[in-house]
Design a protein around this motif. Structure first.
Motif, PDB file in Angstrom:
ATOM      1  N   LYS A  53       1.340  -1.398  -0.133  1.00  0.00           N
ATOM      2  CA  LYS A  53       0.480   0.039   0.157  1.00  0.00           C
ATOM      3  C   LYS A  53       0.932   1.059   0.004  1.00  0.00           C
ATOM      4  N   ILE A  54       2.189   1.474   1.073  1.00  0.00           N
ATOM      5  CA  ILE A  54       2.840   2.497   0.745  1.00  0.00           C
ATOM      6  C   ILE A  54       3.648   2.451  -0.652  1.00  0.00           C
ATOM      7  N   LEU A  55       4.301   1.441  -1.008  1.00  0.00           N
ATOM      8  CA  LEU A  55       4.304   1.118  -2.131  1.00  0.00           C
ATOM      9  C   LEU A  55       3.485   1.711  -3.801  1.00  0.00           C
ATOM     10  N   LYS A  56       2.238   1.418  -3.580  1.00  0.00           N
ATOM     11  CA  LYS A  56       1.484   2.324  -4.478  1.00  0.00           C
ATOM     12  C   LYS A  56       1.647   4.232  -4.127  1.00  0.00           C
ATOM     13  N   PHE A  57       1.305   4.469  -2.648  1.00  0.00           N
ATOM     14  CA  PHE A  57       0.760   5.629  -2.428  1.00  0.00           C
ATOM     15  C   PHE A  57       2.604   6.666  -3.245  1.00  0.00           C
ATOM     16  N   LEU A  58       3.808   6.050  -2.515  1.00  0.00           N
ATOM     17  CA  LEU A  58       4.449   7.086  -3.560  1.00  0.00           C
ATOM     18  C   LEU A  58       5.054   6.319  -4.754  1.00  0.00           C
ATOM     19  N   GLU A  59       4.226   5.210  -5.261  1.00  0.00           N
ATOM     20  CA  GLU A  59       4.275   6.048  -7.068  1.00  0.00           C
ATOM     21  C   GLU A  59       5.455   4.586  -7.061  1.00  0.00           C
ATOM     22  N   LYS A  60       5.838   4.132  -6.439  1.00  0.00           N
ATOM     23  CA  LYS A  60       6.985   2.873  -6.376  1.00  0.00           C
ATOM     24  C   LYS A  60       6.814   1.303  -6.501  1.00  0.00           C
ATOM     25  N   GLU A  61       7.687   1.337  -7.192  1.00  0.00           N
ATOM     26  CA  GLU A  61       7.726  -0.216  -7.492  1.00  0.00           C
ATOM     27  C   GLU A  61       9.217  -1.411  -7.295  1.00  0.00           C
ATOM     28  N   MET A  62       8.955  -1.997  -7.085  1.00  0.00           N
ATOM     29  CA  MET A  62       9.997  -2.835  -6.081  1.00  0.00           C
ATOM     30  C   MET A  62      10.058  -4.492  -6.917  1.00  0.00           C
ATOM     31  N   PRO A  63      10.890  -5.322  -6.908  1.00  0.00           N
ATOM     32  CA  PRO A  63      11.053  -6.194  -7.503  1.00  0.00           C
ATOM     33  C   PRO A  63      10.803  -7.476  -6.090  1.00  0.00           C
ATOM     34  N   GLU A  64      10.355  -8.408  -6.140  1.00  0.00           N
ATOM     35  CA  GLU A  64      10.291  -9.309  -4.583  1.00  0.00           C
ATOM     36  C   GLU A  64      10.617  -9.068  -3.924  1.00  0.00           C
ATOM     37  N   GLU A  65      12.368  -9.928  -4.383  1.00  0.00           N
ATOM     38  CA  GLU A  65      13.211  -9.613  -2.756  1.00  0.00           C
ATOM     39  C   GLU A  65      13.875  -9.017  -2.526  1.00  0.00           C
ATOM     40  N   VAL A  66      13.538  -7.031  -3.224  1.00  0.00           N
ATOM     41  CA  VAL A  66      13.281  -5.892  -2.479  1.00  0.00           C
ATOM     42  C   VAL A  66      12.398  -5.998  -0.858  1.00  0.00           C
ATOM     43  N   LEU A  67      11.818  -5.894  -1.910  1.00  0.00           N
ATOM     44  CA  LEU A  67      10.601  -6.086  -1.218  1.00  0.00           C
ATOM     45  C   LEU A  67      10.106  -6.672   0.172  1.00  0.00           C
ATOM     46  N   ASN A  68      10.750  -8.467   0.052  1.00  0.00           N
ATOM     47  CA  ASN A  68      11.119  -9.486   1.440  1.00  0.00           C
ATOM     48  C   ASN A  68      12.430  -8.519   2.030  1.00  0.00           C
ATOM     49  N   LYS A  69      13.149  -8.412   1.662  1.00  0.00           N
ATOM     50  CA  LYS A  69      14.002  -7.534   2.182  1.00  0.00           C
ATOM     51  C   LYS A  69      13.792  -6.224   3.009  1.00  0.00           C
ATOM     52  N   ILE A  70      13.084  -5.681   2.254  1.00  0.00           N
ATOM     53  CA  ILE A  70      12.289  -4.739   3.383  1.00  0.00           C
ATOM     54  C   ILE A  70      11.582  -5.496   4.574  1.00  0.00           C
ATOM     55  N   ILE A  71      10.809  -5.850   3.960  1.00  0.00           N
ATOM     56  CA  ILE A  71      10.383  -6.830   5.690  1.00  0.00           C
ATOM     57  C   ILE A  71      11.363  -7.287   6.293  1.00  0.00           C
ATOM     58  N   TYR A  72      12.212  -8.077   6.134  1.00  0.00           N
ATOM     59  CA  TYR A  72      12.925  -8.923   6.942  1.00  0.00           C
ATOM     60  C   TYR A  72      13.647  -7.187   8.254  1.00  0.00           C
ATOM     61  N   HIS A  73      13.861  -6.196   6.943  1.00  0.00           N
ATOM     62  CA  HIS A  73      14.663  -5.165   7.781  1.00  0.00           C
ATOM     63  C   HIS A  73      13.896  -4.762   8.722  1.00  0.00           C
ATOM     64  N   THR A  74      12.776  -4.806   8.520  1.00  0.00           N
ATOM     65  CA  THR A  74      12.011  -3.522   9.471  1.00  0.00           C
ATOM     66  C   THR A  74      10.892  -4.302  10.037  1.00  0.00           C
ATOM     67  N   SER A  75      11.765  -5.878  10.332  1.00  0.00           N
ATOM     68  CA  SER A  75      10.684  -6.746  11.641  1.00  0.00           C
ATOM     69  C   SER A  75      11.260  -6.116  12.897  1.00  0.00           C
ATOM     70  N   PHE A  76      10.124  -6.779  13.844  1.00  0.00           N
ATOM     71  CA  PHE A  76      11.196  -6.086  15.246  1.00  0.00           C
ATOM     72  C   PHE A  76      12.056  -6.978  15.883  1.00  0.00           C
ATOM     73  N   ASP A  77      12.390  -7.788  15.230  1.00  0.00           N
ATOM     74  CA  ASP A  77      13.804  -8.422  15.946  1.00  0.00           C
ATOM     75  C   ASP A  77      14.889  -7.601  15.480  1.00  0.00           C
ATOM     76  N   VAL A  78      14.771  -7.562  14.090  1.00  0.00           N
ATOM     77  CA  VAL A  78      15.956  -6.554  13.355  1.00  0.00           C
ATOM     78  C   VAL A  78      15.872  -5.083  14.040  1.00  0.00           C
ATOM     79  N   MET A  79      14.752  -4.526  14.190  1.00  0.00           N
ATOM     80  CA  MET A  79      14.954  -2.999  13.780  1.00  0.00           C
ATOM     81  C   MET A  79      15.414  -3.350  15.907  1.00  0.00           C
ATOM     82  N   LYS A  80      14.705  -3.362  16.381  1.00  0.00           N
ATOM     83  CA  LYS A  80      15.368  -3.531  17.676  1.00  0.00           C
ATOM     84  C   LYS A  80      17.111  -4.358  18.032  1.00  0.00           C
ATOM     85  N   GLN A  81      16.886  -4.544  17.102  1.00  0.00           N
ATOM     86  CA  GLN A  81      18.934  -5.239  17.174  1.00  0.00           C
ATOM     87  C   GLN A  81      19.232  -3.623  16.167  1.00  0.00           C
TER      88      GLN A  81
END
Ligand SMILES: Nc1ncnc2c1ncn2[C@@H]1O[C@H](COP(=O)(O)OS(=O)(=O)O)[C@@H](OP(=O)(O)O)[C@H]1O
Length: 304
Positions: free
Chosen positions: A215-243
């Motif tokens: 939803k954020i990507l659409k709002f910002l009018e951006k597209e990205m490959p699936e692997e980058v999207l998955n990287k973002i999900i991982y990097h912004t997960s609670f456990d990773v952000m906590k560290q």
């Protein structure tokens, strides 16, 4: 933040008073109120992006997601500075030599991404005039209240929350910083279709981060490959952000945030309120909630 600056911060820390004042009935720190004319007259730009929320709603999480999107999933680029310095917190005024949000925002090259906790009626009017994009993130009040209570205990920049019982009452009465949560979420909800506003929910982000990031990507009018999207999900997960020291406020000195009392990245878990509210407190809270939210189409999930 350099060690030298942190030393300065420690000197400055003792001057930080958790004094409060009001602007149009909304409780804010005295420092914000003293600087109010400058905040109100802040000049937004059409290509600004503002991340708005009531405190403890998932702002830092949203900021990290947005930064990762803007930097095409480049983790190193997102580690260039702490959240506070990457995205100026427009109303957060601190005594020199600390940077105020406004100073940082005014120095920042465009396109800027900034943060605010201001209720909709106190947003500097230039944001409306310039039609800047705004992402608003809302969180259910029970988990938010628990989070805010713990944060208020550990930070020296806010008034002491008192006991848990006192804090619930203060929250219900809107006598906490940034005023009534109820008015805040309803106020932004009511204007969301008249402006370029994406209204998100913490619980939805937790339930399905991929869907919400899309939803954020659409709002910002951006597209990205699936692997980058998955990287973002991982990097912004609670456990990773906590560290992540650039997201968990561990670079801030204990004089401002004493994370030995309660960590900034505390639990990140919908439904944690059940560990704090008694049955009676919950019933009272629900009764009051029904009154305050009556007539609104806005609804929240208190667990997922
Ligand atoms: N990635 C991720 N996933 C889930 N939850 C997260 C994440 N990052 C931050 N958080 C939780 O958000 C709470 C802090 O809210 P804010 O960032 O809005 O705080 S602030 O007002 O900007 O200081 C605070 O909630 P609580 O854990 O309930 O206290 C943080 O832990």
């Amino acid at each position: 933040m350099s060690p030298e600056e942190i030393k300065d911060l420690q000197l400055v820390g003792k001057y930080i008073q958790p004094e409060t004042r009001e602007v149009d009935g909304v409780l804010l720190t005295k420092i914000i109120c003293d600087n109010w004319d400058n905040i109100w007259n802040f000049q937004a730009k059409p290509d600004d992006l503002l991340i708005a929320s009531y405190a403890k709603a998932g702002t830092t999480w949203t900021q990290e997601i947005v930064d990762m999107i803007q930097n095409d999933g480049d983790v190193q680029k997102c580690q260039r500075a702490s959240t506070f310095d990457r995205h100026p917190f427009i109303e957060w005024a601190l005594p020199p030599p600390l940077n105020s949000g406004l100073d940082l925002a005014n120095k920042m090259p465009s396109p800027r991404t900034m943060k605010t906790h201001l209720p909709v009626q106190l947003l500097p009017p230039s944001f409306w005039k310039e039609n800047s994009k705004i992402i608003y993130v809302a969180r259910n009040p029970k988990d938010l209240l628990v989070s805010y209570y713990h944060f208020s205990r550990m930070t020296k920049m806010m008034p002491d929350p008192g006991t848990w019982e006192e804090y619930i009452e203060a929250f219900k009465a809107g006598k906490v910083l940034w005023g009534s949560w109820y008015d805040h979420v309803k106020g932004w909800w009511d204007v969301k279709d008249q402006h370029r506003i994406l209204y998100l929910f913490y619980e939805d982000m937790k339930e399905d981060p991929k869907r919400e990031i899309q939803k954020i990507l659409k709002f910002l009018e951006k597209e990205m490959p699936e692997e980058v999207l998955n990287k973002i999900i991982y990097h912004t997960s609670f456990d990773v952000m906590k560290q992540n020291p650039m997201a968990n406020y561990s670079t801030w000195p204990t004089v401002l945030m004493d994370q030995s009392i309660s960590p900034f990245m505390r639990k990140g878990m919908p439904g944690d309120w059940k560990n704090y509210f008694t049955v009676a407190q919950n019933e009272e809270f629900d009764k009051d909630y029904q009154k305050k939210m009556a007539g609104s189409t806005l609804t929240f999930r208190t667990e997922i």
